[in-house]
Scaffold this active site. Structure first.
Site, PDB file in Angstrom:
ATOM      1  N   GLU A 113       0.847  -1.193   0.000  1.00  0.00           N
ATOM      2  CA  GLU A 113       0.000   0.000   0.000  1.00  0.00           C
ATOM      3  C   GLU A 113       0.881   1.241   0.000  1.00  0.00           C
ATOM      4  O   GLU A 113       2.096   1.155   0.201  1.00  0.00           O
ATOM      5  CB  GLU A 113      -0.889   0.053   1.250  1.00  0.00           C
ATOM      6  CG  GLU A 113      -1.399  -1.262   1.745  1.00  0.00           C
ATOM      7  CD  GLU A 113      -1.991  -1.138   3.144  1.00  0.00           C
ATOM      8  OE1 GLU A 113      -1.841  -2.087   3.917  1.00  0.00           O
ATOM      9  OE2 GLU A 113      -2.595  -0.092   3.462  1.00  0.00           O
ATOM     10  N   LYS A 115       2.355   4.596   1.712  1.00  0.00           N
ATOM     11  CA  LYS A 115       2.611   5.108   3.064  1.00  0.00           C
ATOM     12  C   LYS A 115       2.263   6.589   3.064  1.00  0.00           C
ATOM     13  O   LYS A 115       3.039   7.435   2.622  1.00  0.00           O
ATOM     14  CB  LYS A 115       4.057   4.903   3.490  1.00  0.00           C
ATOM     15  CG  LYS A 115       4.277   5.299   4.944  1.00  0.00           C
ATOM     16  CD  LYS A 115       5.689   5.063   5.397  1.00  0.00           C
ATOM     17  CE  LYS A 115       5.810   5.398   6.880  1.00  0.00           C
ATOM     18  NZ  LYS A 115       5.386   6.777   7.209  1.00  0.00           N
ATOM     19  N   CYS A 426      32.372  11.514  27.061  1.00  0.00           N
ATOM     20  CA  CYS A 426      32.809  12.229  28.257  1.00  0.00           C
ATOM     21  C   CYS A 426      32.969  11.216  29.383  1.00  0.00           C
ATOM     22  O   CYS A 426      32.114  10.347  29.573  1.00  0.00           O
ATOM     23  CB  CYS A 426      31.775  13.289  28.637  1.00  0.00           C
ATOM     24  SG  CYS A 426      31.954  13.933  30.317  1.00  0.00           S
TER      25      CYS A 426
END
Length: 671
Positions: A113, A115, A426
């Site tokens: 189908e 979208k 970090c």
């Protein structure tokens, strides 16, 4: 029946018939002017006899008085999202996964189908009459948009035909055709109103108007593509069959739906739709590919929050060129430092883009990117902007290199890059304000500890004012301290404190997910909780033992092991438990040694439970030796039906499987 009643009935029937021909069959029999004349006649008759106006009359689409806010509607059947693929190779890999899971070498029959690029909605019909409608929201809870949906002429207020279920919830997409979008913006420019960037934003803005009369003026339309609740009726056993049945009942369905009997046929469908995309008259961003057989869909099941039997095959994103003005570095929950390009703003696929992710240092090196460069920008998946390449032939003379930081841009801690990883992190951990903020936001999020009212801005202030350093500190907050935050009055502060107290009662799986262990999402957290049962057992597990959990490999196992090996993490967990965070304790029992009705049984939960959460029920059932499955099949031994149980209950009754209610489940659990 009075003569006027007869006239009203005939007019309504005639108008519904022509609405069906226009919106569903795309074959109108009368000019728009004639339709308008019939509608005027109906309005005039109803004005004479307002006592004869019915809720499903075509005149009742205009809407009621404006709302002050949207109410919430909880989806009885969650509205799941789809996984995406972006190229042929990825689709073929998906096709192979489906075949492997089905243990079949034969081609799967796919239903393909469009979208649609609009707003997903659910619409509930009871005895064929539209009674409510909601947005997708977070998949579990959406906004009540019933009054607005009633104004969309493509959506029937009353279904017609035979064998209409007592309760039927259809899912579909509300969208705005290109011509309607251009008309809205043309009017907005003329009157000084809001100009929308693209049809999807216009559709969403139109559907979420508090005044339904505004929605009624917008030329929204709708295509149906699925079902949620189904009670007191039956549907065909294929996806295409269901779409055809919806159309027969008066629901609009796209005419671009095709069955494909091979992966190559799917790829051909995709290419044809992509070629026709500019002429469709409305926006799409790909095609949706679903296993056509409902039996095979059930066999394939779901993973996390998406079905294994469907995928969205997205089109290549639209691209534009612009300049990189600067590069900044953001710090995420796990310390990952992500470079972000600050761009000269540019329209890409209808959206103004001013930032783009650069992912990591390797990506910057691959691109050969410098600050000041002219670049090609793409919206990957039409959502996340990214830099595709540098236009070297047009590189300005004054560009400068991008220097990756050697210290965290937020806390100043050293950064490190583990060998074999692309990400620089970090090392500050929770002393880093950025990591602390993101970790706490994750901890209180809906799918983690679910602290209602604890938004991002509150977390930001709590960290910046040094009120909170670890998740345990959240449970030590007082209403008095919270009242000092911006836009936080005494009542709001007390509500947050109450929400924190309520959040202490959780599940083991939610708690694990909330801790924010690297690579541990919801599904992995649930798997770890189910396998080990207790926090103590999980903390003591070796890397080898962790890998015995389904879907846990060496990388995830190592992250989990290292997390619990870290003393500071164990300390925070201890503080959380000391503050009263708790979950149902599993009763570890040898299935072969007990006389439990759940031992060794495959159990399915359906509907809403009122006495305990679904997660709590699952935990207790598993502790008593049950295997809790997500769908009903011939292998199911027992179905526990809560309130508003839907298709799973019907399937169980069809297969002759034993069904008990929540009260009986609790009695057996406590026996």
């Amino acid at each position: 029946m009075e003569p006027i009643e007869q006239q009203l009935t005939e007019l309504r029937t005639t108008l519904r018939h022509h609405e069906y021909l226009y919106h569903v069959m795309d074959a109108p029999e009368i000019p728009d002017a004639e339709y308008d004349r019939l509608m005027r006649e109906l309005r005039e008759l109803e004005a004479q006899r307002p006592d004869l106006i019915t809720p499903d009359s075509p005149t009742q689409r205009v809407g009621a008085a404006p709302l002050t806010a949207f109410n919430q509607i909880r989806h009885e059947v969650p509205m799941l999202s789809l996984d995406n693929v972006f190229d042929e190779e990825s689709f073929l890999a998906f096709n192979k996964r489906v075949q492997d899971r089905l243990k079949s070498t034969e081609n799967v029959i796919w239903c393909c189908e469009l979208k649609l690029d609009g707003l997903a909605v659910s619409i509930l019909y009871e005895n064929g009459v539209l009674v409510s409608a909601a947005t997708r929201g977070d998949g579990t809870t959406g906004e009540d948009i019933t009054s607005n949906v009633r104004t969309i002429r493509a959506i029937p207020l009353k279904l017609h035909g035979d064998n209409i279920p007592a309760r039927l919830e259809v899912r579909g997409e509300v969208f705005l055709p290109q011509a309607g979008f251009e008309k809205i913006n043309e009017d907005a420019r003329r009157t000084g109103g809001k100009v929308f960037a693209n049809p999807r934003n216009a559709a969403a803005g139109s559907l979420r108007q508090l005044d339904p009369r505004i929605t009624a003026k917008r030329p929204l339309t709708f295509f149906c593509y699925g079902v949620g609740i189904l009670e007191g009726g039956e549907l065909p056993d294929t996806h295409l069959g269901r779409l055809l049945q919806f159309k027969a009942w008066g629901l609009p369905v796209s005419d671009r739906v095709t069955l494909c009997d091979s992966p190559q046929a799917v790829l051909d469908f995709y290419r044809n739709v992509e070629k026709d995309r500019p002429t469709l008259g409305f926006d799409i961003d790909g095609v949706v590919i679903k296993v056509n057989s409902l039996a095979l869909q059930e066999q394939l099941g779901f993973v996390a929050r998406a079905p294994r039997w469907a995928v969205a095959f997205k089109f290549p994103a639209q691209e534009q060129m612009t300049f990189v003005r600067d590069v900044e570095f953001q710090v995420g929950r796990t310390g990952a430092i992500t470079p972000v390009a600050r761009l000269e703003p540019v329209q890409v696929a209808g959206v103004l883009v001013s930032n783009a992710t650069l992912h990591n240092a390797d990506e910057i090196e691959r691109l050969g990117l410098r600050i000041g460069d002219k670049v090609v920008i793409r919206r990957a998946g039409d959502v996340i902007p990214q830099v595709v390449n540098v236009v070297l032939s047009e590189r300005p003379e004054e560009t400068r290199p991008i220097v990756f930081p050697t210290h965290c841009p937020v806390c100043g801690s050293d950064v490190e890059r583990v060998e074999g990883e692309a990400v620089t992190r970090c090392t500050g951990g929770l002393i880093c304000g950025a990591q602390r903020k993101e970790s706490l936001k994750h901890f209180v999020s809906r799918r983690a500890m679910d602290v209602d009212g604890m938004g991002d801005k509150i977390i930001d202030q709590l960290v910046e004012r040094e009120y909170v350093h670890t998740p345990a500190d959240l449970f030590r907050l007082t209403a008095g301290k919270l009242t000092g935050l911006d836009r936080m009055g005494p009542k709001s502060a007390q509500n947050v404190v109450n929400a924190l107290e309520k959040a202490k009662a959780t599940t083991f799986a939610r708690f694990l997910y909330a801790l924010g262990i690297r690579e541990v999402g919801e599904a992995t957290a649930a798997g770890l909780a189910a396998y080990f049962g207790t926090l103590e057992a999980l903390q003591a597990a070796t890397i080898d033992e962790l890998q015995k959990v389904p879907d846990v490999g060496i990388v995830v196992a190592t992250h989990v092991f290292n997390f619990f090996a870290e003393e500071s993490n164990r300390d925070v967990i201890g503080q959380l438990l000391a503050e009263g965070v708790h979950w149902p304790a599993p009763v570890v029992i040898n299935v072969q040694e007990i006389d439990s009705p759940f031992a060794g049984k495959t159990v399915v939960l359906t509907g809403s439970l009122s006495q305990m959460s679904r997660d709590d029920a699952k935990a207790r059932l598993v502790a008593l030796g049950a295997k809790v499955a997500g769908s009903v099949s011939k292998k199911t031994d027992l179905v526990i039906a809560g309130e508003a149980a839907g298709s799973k209950l019907a399937k169980a009754q069809e297969l002759g499987i034993t069904v008990i209610d929540e009260a009986e489940m609790i009695r057996l659990l406590d026996a």
